[in-house]
Write a protein that holds these residues in place. Structure first.
Motif, short mmCIF file in Angstrom:
data_model
loop_
_atom_site.label_atom_id
_atom_site.label_comp_id
_atom_site.label_asym_id
_atom_site.label_seq_id
_atom_site.Cartn_x
_atom_site.Cartn_y
_atom_site.Cartn_z
N ILE A 62 0.93 -1.29 -0.05
CA ILE A 62 0.06 0.02 0.08
C ILE A 62 0.93 1.19 0.01
CG2 ILE A 62 -0.18 -0.11 2.42
CD1 ILE A 62 -3.15 0.86 2.16
N ILE A 63 0.42 2.25 -0.82
CA ILE A 63 1.21 3.74 -0.75
C ILE A 63 0.29 4.63 -0.35
CG2 ILE A 63 2.12 5.50 -1.93
CD1 ILE A 63 3.66 3.21 -3.81
N ASP A 64 0.37 4.97 0.92
CA ASP A 64 -0.48 6.30 1.37
C ASP A 64 0.32 7.66 1.34
OD1 ASP A 64 0.80 5.75 3.90
OD2 ASP A 64 -0.84 4.53 4.54
N THR A 65 0.96 7.94 2.54
CA THR A 65 1.60 9.28 2.36
C THR A 65 2.82 9.37 1.47
OG1 THR A 65 2.95 8.61 3.90
CG2 THR A 65 0.96 9.79 4.86
N GLY A 66 3.48 8.17 1.41
CA GLY A 66 4.59 8.30 0.14
C GLY A 66 6.05 8.22 1.37
N ARG A 67 5.90 8.23 2.50
CA ARG A 67 7.12 8.17 3.24
C ARG A 67 7.89 7.14 3.13
NH1 ARG A 67 5.07 8.40 8.83
NH2 ARG A 67 3.94 10.62 8.32
N THR A 68 7.54 5.90 3.20
CA THR A 68 8.09 4.67 2.59
C THR A 68 8.63 4.59 1.56
OG1 THR A 68 6.60 3.66 4.48
CG2 THR A 68 8.04 2.28 3.05
N LEU A 69 7.97 5.02 0.44
CA LEU A 69 8.26 5.29 -0.76
C LEU A 69 9.56 6.17 -1.10
CD1 LEU A 69 7.54 4.40 -3.58
CD2 LEU A 69 5.99 6.17 -3.98
N GLN A 70 9.56 7.04 -0.35
CA GLN A 70 10.65 7.94 -0.40
C GLN A 70 12.05 7.29 -0.11
OE1 GLN A 70 10.30 11.26 2.27
NE2 GLN A 70 11.88 12.42 1.09
N GLN A 71 11.74 6.69 1.07
CA GLN A 71 13.14 5.80 1.56
C GLN A 71 13.32 4.75 0.50
OE1 GLN A 71 15.04 6.32 3.74
NE2 GLN A 71 16.23 4.63 4.43
N LEU A 72 12.43 4.00 -0.09
CA LEU A 72 12.86 3.08 -1.19
C LEU A 72 13.30 3.57 -2.13
CD1 LEU A 72 9.46 1.17 -0.84
CD2 LEU A 72 11.52 0.11 -0.41
N VAL A 73 12.80 4.90 -2.89
CA VAL A 73 13.53 5.49 -4.08
C VAL A 73 14.86 5.81 -3.67
CG1 VAL A 73 13.66 7.47 -5.42
CG2 VAL A 73 11.20 6.20 -5.00
N HIS A 74 15.11 6.28 -2.47
CA HIS A 74 16.45 6.58 -1.89
C HIS A 74 17.43 5.57 -2.11
CE1 HIS A 74 18.94 9.12 0.42
NE2 HIS A 74 19.31 8.14 1.01
N LEU A 75 16.83 4.42 -1.44
CA LEU A 75 17.82 2.98 -1.19
C LEU A 75 17.97 2.75 -2.55
CD1 LEU A 75 17.32 1.50 1.73
CD2 LEU A 75 16.27 -0.09 0.31
N PHE A 76 17.09 2.78 -3.62
CA PHE A 76 17.42 2.05 -4.78
C PHE A 76 18.41 3.21 -5.80
CE2 PHE A 76 14.55 -1.06 -3.63
CZ PHE A 76 15.13 -2.21 -3.96
N SER A 77 18.14 4.30 -5.49
CA SER A 77 18.73 5.38 -6.14
C SER A 77 20.51 5.18 -5.94
CB SER A 77 18.46 6.62 -5.79
OG SER A 77 17.15 6.84 -6.13
N ASP A 78 20.79 4.74 -4.95
CA ASP A 78 22.11 4.28 -4.42
C ASP A 78 22.54 3.11 -5.05
OD1 ASP A 78 22.24 6.87 -3.10
OD2 ASP A 78 22.12 5.78 -1.15
N THR A 79 21.94 2.32 -5.78
CA THR A 79 22.43 0.85 -6.24
C THR A 79 22.56 1.35 -7.91
OG1 THR A 79 20.28 0.29 -6.97
CG2 THR A 79 21.04 -0.48 -4.79
N ASN A 80 23.22 0.32 -8.53
CA ASN A 80 23.46 0.49 -9.90
C ASN A 80 22.82 -0.55 -10.77
OD1 ASN A 80 24.66 -1.95 -8.85
ND2 ASN A 80 26.79 -1.33 -9.31
N VAL A 81 21.40 -0.64 -10.30
CA VAL A 81 20.43 -1.26 -11.11
C VAL A 81 20.20 -0.32 -12.62
CG1 VAL A 81 19.06 -2.14 -9.29
CG2 VAL A 81 18.49 0.27 -10.10
N LYS A 82 19.79 -1.27 -13.33
CA LYS A 82 19.44 -0.82 -14.96
C LYS A 82 18.23 0.35 -14.56
CE LYS A 82 17.38 -2.43 -19.25
NZ LYS A 82 16.88 -3.74 -19.72
#
Ligand code: AMP
Length: 369
Positions: free
Chosen positions: A102-122
């Motif tokens: 579930i996505i509500d305020t987007g607080r967890t999503l922000q952390q996820l985006v942060h987490l994956f922005s730091d990786t070298n995924v395609k």
């Protein structure tokens, strides 16, 4: 209807409706990724059922792994989210699809985006089974959505209320019964905090004091605290946009509350309007605004006394106190009219014995129903 801990929930989505939403997402992802092998990353704990059923519905080769985040518990509005289980190493150059329940305020999503922005995924995309469009801050795109739902608290199919309810096959919505939402109104030192302490016990309400939340943030050295401190030290109001956002976060954090006491909020017309709109979007409303009235000179004595005990710097300096009264007269006093127009304003004599004042406030609340 079912009961989990102390709350009641009623059926909201059937197994069939959930299955349809899962299959829809699986189909959309399959169409986009048929030529490669994506890695699904489930966000624990809530997404475990969704991940499982999505995998079963996914027709092409795929892989799966998990991350675990946890919202910081306690009185914070900064949205501190901790990473408990980090991204695995072998996602380099791969396409990742993050699976959220579930996505509500987007607080967890922000952390996820942060987490994956730091990786070298395609690349990484976000898929959420449920999505509360009304309260999502819209900061990041959500690529795959199963179902848009209203902003009520839900449990079941992996989602919990204090860890219970995850094993339900259907999704349930909280049943709200006779919510009471109060604004405690009055100048600094009028006794709002003291009285809120008694009223919250008596009526089973959640007390939100914006001053306390700011002080908590200052104590913990958060970004919000640093910002607020510069205003509070002078006895000025913190800007509306900061305070409104913070208040909304505090309400969102308590979806199971039987009602709220707003103490020290709203303090401006913009805040009052924002509060009305926000509550309206959640099918809630203010039932009464109760003003604790007392004479300025008495309040100044009370505040100076309190300042000695608590060490609060804005209570120890008469100039700062007078500036807070000035802010009140200019910005907060007009709210009396605002609530009078809605027929919700009640004045109570704030001088006397503490228990006596609680009794006066209780009478106003009991007369509401
Ligand atoms: P209080 O504890 O309610 O007296 O609040 C202490 C200080 O926090 C105020 O003097 C303001 O600087 C800040 N503050 C608390 N609530 C608000 C609000 N609703 N809007 C703006 N500033 C606030």
């Amino acid at each position: 209807m079912i009961k989990l801990h102390d709350k009641y929930f009623e059926p909201f989505l059937s197994e069939e409706e959930i299955k349809r939403a899962v299959t829809k997402i699986a189909g959309e992802i399959a169409a986009d990724y048929k030529d490669e092998v994506p890695i699904f990353v489930g966000v624990l704990n809530g997404a475990f059922m969704f991940v499982s059923d999505l995998m079963k519905a996914y027709p092409h080769p795929c892989e799966v792994t998990f991350v675990k985040l946890s919202s910081y518990q306690g009185l914070t509005s900064t949205g501190i989210v901790e990473t408990l289980l980090d991204v695995s190493e072998d996602i380099k150059g791969r396409s990742v699809i993050i699976l959220e329940d579930i996505i509500d305020t987007g607080r967890t999503l922000q952390q996820l985006v942060h987490l994956f922005s730091d990786t070298n995924v395609k690349e990484f995309k976000i898929a959420s089974l449920f999505y509360k469009a009304e309260i999502y801050n819209g900061e990041y795109p959500i690529h795959y959505v199963g179902l848009e739902i209203p902003s009520k608290f839900i449990v079941g199919y992996g989602l919990d209320y204090n860890e219970h309810g995850r094993n339900l096959n259907e999704v349930y919505q909280i049943k709200q019964t006779n919510m009471i939402n109060l604004v405690l109104f009055g100048k600094p030192g009028a006794g709002k905090g003291t009285q809120a302490g008694f009223l919250k016990e008596k009526y089973n309400l959640k007390h939100i004091s914006t001053g306390d939340v700011f002080r908590y943030n200052i104590k913990n050295g958060t970004e919000l605290g640093t910002l607020a401190k510069s205003y509070m030290d002078k006895g000025d109001l913190v800007p509306d946009e900061v305070t409104i956002k913070m208040l909304q976060d505090e309400v969102e954090k308590n979806p199971e509350a039987a009602g709220f006491i707003f103490d020290g909020f709203p303090r401006t017309t913009a805040q009052a309007e924002a509060l009305d709109n926000f509550l309206d979007s959640k099918d809630m409303k203010i039932d009464a605004t109760i003003a604790l009235e007392a004479d300025d000179e008495i309040l100044i004595q009370r505040l100076l006394e309190r300042g000695k005990e608590s060490g609060r710097s804005d209570d120890q300096d008469e100039d700062k106190i007078r500036n807070r009264f000035e802010e009140y007269n200019q910005k907060t006093a007009p709210l009396k009219d605002y609530y009078e127009k809605q027929g919700k304003f009640h004045a109570v004599n704030g001088i006397g014995d503490i228990a006596e004042i609680t009794a006066r406030l209780s009478k106003v609340i009991d007369d509401l129903s």
